[in-house]
Design a protein around this motif. Structure first.
Motif, mmCIF file in Angstrom:
data_model
loop_
_atom_site.group_PDB
_atom_site.id
_atom_site.type_symbol
_atom_site.label_atom_id
_atom_site.label_comp_id
_atom_site.label_asym_id
_atom_site.label_seq_id
_atom_site.Cartn_x
_atom_site.Cartn_y
_atom_site.Cartn_z
ATOM 1 N N GLY A 85 1.429 1.163 4.774
ATOM 2 C CA GLY A 85 2.026 -0.072 4.417
ATOM 3 C C GLY A 85 3.052 -0.157 3.488
ATOM 4 O O GLY A 85 3.606 1.010 2.833
ATOM 5 N N GLU A 90 0.022 -3.446 0.365
ATOM 6 C CA GLU A 90 -0.030 -4.129 1.396
ATOM 7 C C GLU A 90 -1.398 -3.687 2.304
ATOM 8 O O GLU A 90 -1.793 -4.636 2.912
ATOM 9 C CB GLU A 90 1.103 -3.946 2.441
ATOM 10 N N PHE A 94 -3.965 -6.277 3.520
ATOM 11 C CA PHE A 94 -4.542 -6.109 5.247
ATOM 12 C C PHE A 94 -5.846 -6.399 5.115
ATOM 13 O O PHE A 94 -6.531 -7.118 6.021
ATOM 14 C CB PHE A 94 -4.090 -4.819 5.862
ATOM 15 N N ASN A 241 -4.177 -2.658 12.094
ATOM 16 C CA ASN A 241 -2.878 -2.474 12.788
ATOM 17 C C ASN A 241 -2.554 -3.875 13.587
ATOM 18 O O ASN A 241 -1.272 -4.081 13.799
ATOM 19 C CB ASN A 241 -2.868 -1.515 13.650
ATOM 20 N N ARG A 244 -0.477 -5.830 11.069
ATOM 21 C CA ARG A 244 0.534 -5.374 10.484
ATOM 22 C C ARG A 244 1.764 -5.730 11.166
ATOM 23 O O ARG A 244 1.650 -5.527 12.280
ATOM 24 C CB ARG A 244 0.593 -3.799 10.429
ATOM 25 N N ASN A 248 6.830 -3.007 9.439
ATOM 26 C CA ASN A 248 6.813 -3.216 8.040
ATOM 27 C C ASN A 248 7.465 -2.173 7.130
ATOM 28 O O ASN A 248 7.821 -2.487 6.049
ATOM 29 C CB ASN A 248 5.417 -3.260 7.656
#
Ligand SMILES: *Cc1c(COP(=O)(O)O)cnc(C)c1O
Length: 360
Positions: A85, A90, A94, A241, A244, A248
């Motif tokens: 991430g 991040e 998530f 995932n 995401r 990213n």
């Protein structure tokens, strides 16, 4: 004013306060406020950064296969259960987006990292604070805060800003005692500073309710690059995932992080220097009447006699070109968090605190 209202909880988010980096009218400023590696990234990482200049027209990998393989090789993990991430921030985000909805509860500890609250509120959840005991995470107080709405429990190990660490046995007890439907997230941002510590990876392997997050921002000296990762059970990785963004991480971020994690000789050198200077700084501050807890991270938490004295010392340090961190926002108003800098920086901050104490 627009007429459209944000989702509930968003306006309760207090903006994250980063460490200051400059002082008006003071030259030769030393920044010891953001737990950055004073030696910067490895040469190998800088070389990778330069090489990637020629690839900027290409889209990056969406599956991060090479970086995940490098992390898996170095840490002896299953690459299929790693997610990368934009910073570990991040990955934390998530987790909240994926598992927390309106009215769900997320537990963080009294002196825990600000991002846990922010990401919880952003997802519509309710942050629940569990007390600590003498600046240490307390498993029983966490368990007493669990309800049937608890979805996630965040602990940083070692913790920021206290620098203290929960022993593996207690972490295991916490994981075992959580109800089904709650995940334990072990934030290992500072795990790299503890010799031989796996950050909880073995517990992730052994259970289906534990997630570990890690970062390139601290020991690897890449806070500006923004790369972190998570290690989790396969089904959790599959969930994360799906939310995401496919791109990213940039080419640059992927290549530089891979070079950095493969340069363990440099990581070892930085860890050893941190350990040496941390011990020196704790002794030097103690000699000036400023106690610190034993720290397992790349900073110390210096305790003053009162919130007023901590504030006065912070101002005094600023006048002398030293930026450290006031941590009143982490419910530690009598403390200053000081990042372990290079040797001249450690000597300078200890000397200046000595001057302050002599003067006060
Ligand atoms: C610095 C830090 C992080 C790392 O954040 P990044 O987004 O990876 O830069 C995570 N957790 C804690 C407790 C930290 O102090």
């Amino acid at each position: 004013m627009t007429k459209i209202a944000p989702q509930p909880g968003i306006m309760d988010i207090a903006l994250y306060q980063g460490g200051a980096s400059h002082l008006e009218g003071v030259s030769e400023v030393v920044k010891l406020s953001s737990n950055e590696n004073p030696f910067g990234p490895s040469e190998a990482a800088i070389d990778a950064y330069r090489r990637e200049a020629l690839n900027l027209h290409r889209y990056p990998s969406t599956d991060h296969a090479e970086l995940r393989a490098a992390i898996a090789e170095v840490h002896k993990l299953d690459a299929d259960r790693i997610i990368c991430g934009v910073g570990s921030d991040e990955v934390i985000h998530f987790l909240c987006q994926a598992y927390v909805g309106q009215g769900d509860e997320v537990i963080h500890t009294e002196h825990g990292f600000a991002m846990y609250r922010i990401s919880t509120l952003a997802a519509g959840g309710i942050p629940v604070e569990a007390g600590e005991t003498n600046r240490r995470v307390d498993v029983d107080k966490i368990l007493a805060s669990v309800t049937d709405r608890t979805k996630l429990v965040f602990i940083a190990n070692p913790n920021n800003p206290t620098g203290t660490m929960l022993p593996a046995k207690k972490v295991k007890r916490l994981a075992e005692a959580l109800p089904e439907g709650a995940l334990l997230v072990l934030d290992g941002a500072y795990a790299d500073y503890v010799d031989g510590f796996d950050g909880g990876a073995k517990l992730v392997d052994a259970r289906d309710n534990v997630v570990m997050t890690r970062t390139f921002s601290k020991l690897y000296g890449l806070g500006g690059l923004r790369v972190g990762w998570g290690y989790a059970p396969r089904d959790v990785i599959d969930v994360l995932n799906r939310i995401r963004g496919p791109f990213n991480l940039s080419n640059v971020a992927l290549a530089v992080a891979e070079a950095a994690v493969r340069d363990q000789a440099y990581a070892d050198k930085c860890r050893a220097e941190n350990t040496r200077l941390r011990a020196w700084l704790i002794d030097a501050l103690a000699a000036h009447g400023v106690p610190c807890d034993k720290s397992e991270a790349n900073f110390v938490l210096a305790r003053f006699d009162s919130p007023e004295e901590a504030k006065a010392c912070d101002a005094f340090l600023r006048q002398h070109g030293l930026i450290v961190r006031l941590v009143a926002g982490y419910k530690l108003p009598e403390c200053l968090r000081i990042t372990i800098g290079d040797e001249p920086a450690c000597r300078r901050v200890a000397h200046t605190i000595g001057l302050f104490k002599g003067r006060a």
